[in-house]
Design a protein around this motif. Structure first.
Motif, PDB file in Angstrom:
ATOM      1  N   MET A   1       0.835  -1.190   0.000  1.00 15.31           N
ATOM      2  CA  MET A   1       0.000   0.000   0.000  1.00 15.31           C
ATOM      3  C   MET A   1       0.873   1.243   0.000  1.00 15.31           C
ATOM      4  SD  MET A   1      -3.279  -0.425   2.382  1.00 15.31           S
ATOM      5  CE  MET A   1      -4.603  -1.398   1.762  1.00 15.31           C
ATOM      6  N   ALA A   2       0.294   2.325  -0.408  1.00 13.04           N
ATOM      7  CA  ALA A   2       1.015   3.585  -0.481  1.00 13.04           C
ATOM      8  C   ALA A   2       1.018   4.298   0.865  1.00 13.04           C
ATOM      9  CB  ALA A   2       0.370   4.480  -1.532  1.00 13.04           C
ATOM     10  N   ILE A   3       2.050   5.084   1.085  1.00 11.07           N
ATOM     11  CA  ILE A   3       2.138   5.857   2.319  1.00 11.07           C
ATOM     12  C   ILE A   3       1.116   6.987   2.261  1.00 11.07           C
ATOM     13  CG2 ILE A   3       3.603   7.393   3.675  1.00 11.07           C
ATOM     14  CD1 ILE A   3       5.960   5.609   2.922  1.00 11.07           C
TER      15      ILE A   3
ATOM     16  N   SER B   1       3.202  10.867   6.472  1.00 11.78           N
ATOM     17  CA  SER B   1       4.619  10.727   6.802  1.00 11.78           C
ATOM     18  C   SER B   1       5.042  11.898   7.677  1.00 11.78           C
ATOM     19  CB  SER B   1       5.449  10.709   5.521  1.00 11.78           C
ATOM     20  OG  SER B   1       6.820  10.657   5.816  1.00 11.78           O
ATOM     21  N   ALA B   2       5.808  11.588   8.703  1.00 14.47           N
ATOM     22  CA  ALA B   2       6.337  12.630   9.579  1.00 14.47           C
ATOM     23  C   ALA B   2       7.836  12.420   9.725  1.00 14.47           C
ATOM     24  CB  ALA B   2       5.663  12.567  10.941  1.00 14.47           C
ATOM     25  N   GLN B   3       8.585  13.517   9.670  1.00 16.62           N
ATOM     26  CA  GLN B   3      10.038  13.441   9.808  1.00 16.62           C
ATOM     27  C   GLN B   3      10.496  14.479  10.814  1.00 16.62           C
ATOM     28  OE1 GLN B   3       8.910  14.378   6.492  1.00 16.62           O
ATOM     29  NE2 GLN B   3       8.504  12.240   6.023  1.00 16.62           N
ATOM     30  N   GLY B   4      11.339  14.031  11.740  1.00 14.48           N
ATOM     31  CA  GLY B   4      11.995  14.930  12.672  1.00 14.48           C
ATOM     32  C   GLY B   4      11.072  15.683  13.608  1.00 14.48           C
ATOM     33  N   LEU B   5       9.946  15.079  13.983  1.00 18.02           N
ATOM     34  CA  LEU B   5       9.021  15.775  14.874  1.00 18.02           C
ATOM     35  C   LEU B   5       9.609  15.882  16.273  1.00 18.02           C
ATOM     36  CD1 LEU B   5       5.582  14.159  13.958  1.00 18.02           C
ATOM     37  CD2 LEU B   5       6.594  16.260  13.066  1.00 18.02           C
ATOM     38  N   SER B   6       9.584  17.083  16.792  1.00 17.53           N
ATOM     39  CA  SER B   6      10.035  17.339  18.155  1.00 17.53           C
ATOM     40  C   SER B   6       9.018  18.245  18.826  1.00 17.53           C
ATOM     41  CB  SER B   6      11.410  18.012  18.173  1.00 17.53           C
ATOM     42  OG  SER B   6      12.387  17.156  17.619  1.00 17.53           O
TER      43      SER B   6
ATOM     44  N   ILE C   1       7.860   8.769  11.310  1.00 18.05           N
ATOM     45  CA  ILE C   1       6.871   7.701  11.176  1.00 18.05           C
ATOM     46  C   ILE C   1       6.215   7.790   9.804  1.00 18.05           C
ATOM     47  CG2 ILE C   1       5.013   9.061  12.206  1.00 18.05           C
ATOM     48  CD1 ILE C   1       4.032   6.421  13.488  1.00 18.05           C
ATOM     49  N   SER C   2       5.880   6.643   9.262  1.00 17.16           N
ATOM     50  CA  SER C   2       5.102   6.574   8.022  1.00 17.16           C
ATOM     51  C   SER C   2       3.906   5.671   8.290  1.00 17.16           C
ATOM     52  CB  SER C   2       5.925   5.985   6.879  1.00 17.16           C
ATOM     53  OG  SER C   2       6.986   6.845   6.556  1.00 17.16           O
ATOM     54  N   ILE C   3       2.738   6.106   7.849  1.00 19.66           N
ATOM     55  CA  ILE C   3       1.512   5.337   8.033  1.00 19.66           C
ATOM     56  C   ILE C   3       0.911   5.089   6.658  1.00 19.66           C
ATOM     57  CG2 ILE C   3      -0.774   5.278   9.081  1.00 19.66           C
ATOM     58  CD1 ILE C   3       0.283   7.232  11.203  1.00 19.66           C
ATOM     59  N   GLU C   4       0.628   3.836   6.381  1.00 16.99           N
ATOM     60  CA  GLU C   4      -0.013   3.468   5.125  1.00 16.99           C
ATOM     61  C   GLU C   4      -1.528   3.493   5.308  1.00 16.99           C
ATOM     62  OE1 GLU C   4       1.539  -0.285   3.859  1.00 16.99           O
ATOM     63  OE2 GLU C   4       3.570   0.490   3.642  1.00 16.99           O
ATOM     64  N   GLU C   5      -2.247   3.608   4.196  1.00 13.84           N
ATOM     65  CA  GLU C   5      -3.703   3.572   4.250  1.00 13.84           C
ATOM     66  C   GLU C   5      -4.166   2.307   4.949  1.00 13.84           C
ATOM     67  OE1 GLU C   5      -6.211   4.626   0.814  1.00 13.84           O
ATOM     68  OE2 GLU C   5      -4.304   5.124  -0.152  1.00 13.84           O
TER      69      GLU C   5
ATOM     70  N   PRO D   1     -12.800   7.828   7.532  1.00 15.64           N
ATOM     71  CA  PRO D   1     -11.398   8.236   7.393  1.00 15.64           C
ATOM     72  C   PRO D   1     -10.523   7.136   6.799  1.00 15.64           C
ATOM     73  CG  PRO D   1     -11.820   7.579   9.633  1.00 15.64           C
ATOM     74  CD  PRO D   1     -13.148   7.531   8.910  1.00 15.64           C
ATOM     75  N   ASP D   2      -9.455   7.553   6.146  1.00 18.70           N
ATOM     76  CA  ASP D   2      -8.437   6.616   5.679  1.00 18.70           C
ATOM     77  C   ASP D   2      -7.507   6.248   6.826  1.00 18.70           C
ATOM     78  OD1 ASP D   2      -9.069   6.673   2.765  1.00 18.70           O
ATOM     79  OD2 ASP D   2      -8.619   8.801   3.052  1.00 18.70           O
ATOM     80  N   ILE D   3      -7.327   7.193   7.752  1.00 17.23           N
ATOM     81  CA  ILE D   3      -6.504   6.978   8.942  1.00 17.23           C
ATOM     82  C   ILE D   3      -7.340   7.406  10.140  1.00 17.23           C
ATOM     83  CG2 ILE D   3      -4.430   7.657  10.201  1.00 17.23           C
ATOM     84  CD1 ILE D   3      -3.125   8.234   7.493  1.00 17.23           C
ATOM     85  N   LEU D   4      -7.444   6.510  11.115  1.00 16.85           N
ATOM     86  CA  LEU D   4      -8.181   6.801  12.340  1.00 16.85           C
ATOM     87  C   LEU D   4      -7.189   6.767  13.497  1.00 16.85           C
ATOM     88  CD1 LEU D   4     -10.830   7.234  13.869  1.00 16.85           C
ATOM     89  CD2 LEU D   4     -11.129   4.739  13.882  1.00 16.85           C
ATOM     90  N   LEU D   5      -7.049   7.896  14.184  1.00 18.85           N
ATOM     91  CA  LEU D   5      -6.134   8.015  15.315  1.00 18.85           C
ATOM     92  C   LEU D   5      -6.973   8.065  16.593  1.00 18.85           C
ATOM     93  CD1 LEU D   5      -3.817  10.763  13.780  1.00 18.85           C
ATOM     94  CD2 LEU D   5      -3.368   8.301  13.902  1.00 18.85           C
ATOM     95  N   LEU D   6      -6.763   7.093  17.469  1.00 20.17           N
ATOM     96  CA  LEU D   6      -7.542   6.980  18.694  1.00 20.17           C
ATOM     97  C   LEU D   6      -6.642   7.193  19.897  1.00 20.17           C
ATOM     98  CD1 LEU D   6      -8.701   3.983  16.971  1.00 20.17           C
ATOM     99  CD2 LEU D   6     -10.534   5.215  18.084  1.00 20.17           C
ATOM    100  N   ASP D   7      -6.980   8.161  20.730  1.00 22.88           N
ATOM    101  CA  ASP D   7      -6.187   8.490  21.905  1.00 22.88           C
ATOM    102  C   ASP D   7      -6.798   7.802  23.127  1.00 22.88           C
ATOM    103  OD1 ASP D   7      -4.538   9.574  23.793  1.00 22.88           O
ATOM    104  OD2 ASP D   7      -4.900  11.664  23.231  1.00 22.88           O
ATOM    105  N   GLU D   8      -6.206   6.700  23.535  1.00 22.33           N
ATOM    106  CA  GLU D   8      -6.659   5.895  24.659  1.00 22.33           C
ATOM    107  C   GLU D   8      -8.153   5.608  24.587  1.00 22.33           C
ATOM    108  OE1 GLU D   8      -5.063   6.687  28.519  1.00 22.33           O
ATOM    109  OE2 GLU D   8      -3.357   7.764  27.686  1.00 22.33           O
ATOM    110  N   PRO D   9      -8.615   4.983  23.501  1.00 22.51           N
ATOM    111  CA  PRO D   9     -10.051   4.787  23.311  1.00 22.51           C
ATOM    112  C   PRO D   9     -10.685   3.793  24.270  1.00 22.51           C
ATOM    113  CG  PRO D   9      -8.835   3.582  21.665  1.00 22.51           C
ATOM    114  CD  PRO D   9      -7.836   4.419  22.417  1.00 22.51           C
ATOM    115  N   THR D  10      -9.888   2.974  24.923  1.00 19.13           N
ATOM    116  CA  THR D  10     -10.470   1.952  25.794  1.00 19.13           C
ATOM    117  C   THR D  10     -10.617   2.423  27.238  1.00 19.13           C
ATOM    118  OG1 THR D  10      -8.287   0.991  26.209  1.00 19.13           O
ATOM    119  CG2 THR D  10      -9.555   0.083  24.377  1.00 19.13           C
ATOM    120  N   ASN D  11     -10.259   3.676  27.535  1.00 18.41           N
ATOM    121  CA  ASN D  11     -10.329   4.176  28.912  1.00 18.41           C
ATOM    122  C   ASN D  11     -11.680   3.943  29.576  1.00 18.41           C
ATOM    123  OD1 ASN D  11      -7.742   5.012  29.221  1.00 18.41           O
ATOM    124  ND2 ASN D  11      -8.153   7.189  29.016  1.00 18.41           N
TER     125      ASN D  11
END
Length: 167
Positions: free
Chosen positions: A1-3, A6-11, A25-29, A149-159
């Motif tokens: 799959m395609a990327i 993509s994130a580079q050098g995040l601080s 980091i690289s995240i694919e679909e 969404p193509d990318i789903l970001l969940l922040d501690e969804p099981t809390n």
């Protein structure tokens, strides 16, 4: 799959404390991503940066054109007087998938998503303010899923979820 992202050098620092440095980091679909770490280590901040909701102190974030990213926060606020159904419809109205052409399609997608999520959020006219913590989390997840969404970001969804909700 395609990327897709993509994130580079995040601080990122908070006051004088460095949360993370030079993250790449690289995240694919359709890829799934989980972040594990102690409280205060910057997981939520990193997810917000990946979702495009916050800018990093340093680094670059690239999201491929046409990629839809949804973010589910640890806790969510719903509009005053929102019902379960109206909360999802409002989210989809704010950022509808391109193939939704009218209000009927948006409402149908919201109802179908809520039905799939279950766990007490199937009662469409129930006030969002009356939901338990787990039901509120399910409603937050339903809002994100209804955006397709193509990318789903969940922040501690099981809390706040029970075992059935986690599964």
């Amino acid at each position: 799959m395609a990327i897709a992202l993509s994130a580079q050098g995040l601080s990122q620092s908070f006051a004088s404390r460095e949360l993370f440095a030079r993250v790449g980091i690289s995240i694919e679909e359709r890829e799934r991503l989980a972040l594990i770490g102690p409280n205060g280590s910057g997981k939520s901040t990193l997810l917000k940066i990946l979702a495009g909701l916050q800018k990093p102190d340093e680094g670059a974030l690239t999201i491929r054109k046409g990629i839809r990213v949804a973010y589910v926060a640890q806790s969510d606020d719903f509009p005053d007087n929102a019902t379960v159904l109206s909360a999802v419809i409002a989210a989809v109205h704010a950022d509808p998938p391109p193939h939704f052409h009218d209000d009927h399609e948006i409402e149908l997608a919201a109802e179908m998503t809520l039905d799939r999520v279950g766990g007490g959020v199937e009662e469409l006219s129930k006030p969002a303010a009356a939901l338990s913590g787990g039901q509120r989390q399910r409603l937050s997840i339903a809002r994100a899923l209804a955006l397709e969404p193509d990318i789903l970001l969940l922040d501690e969804p099981t809390n706040h979820l029970d075992v059935q909700g986690i599964l």
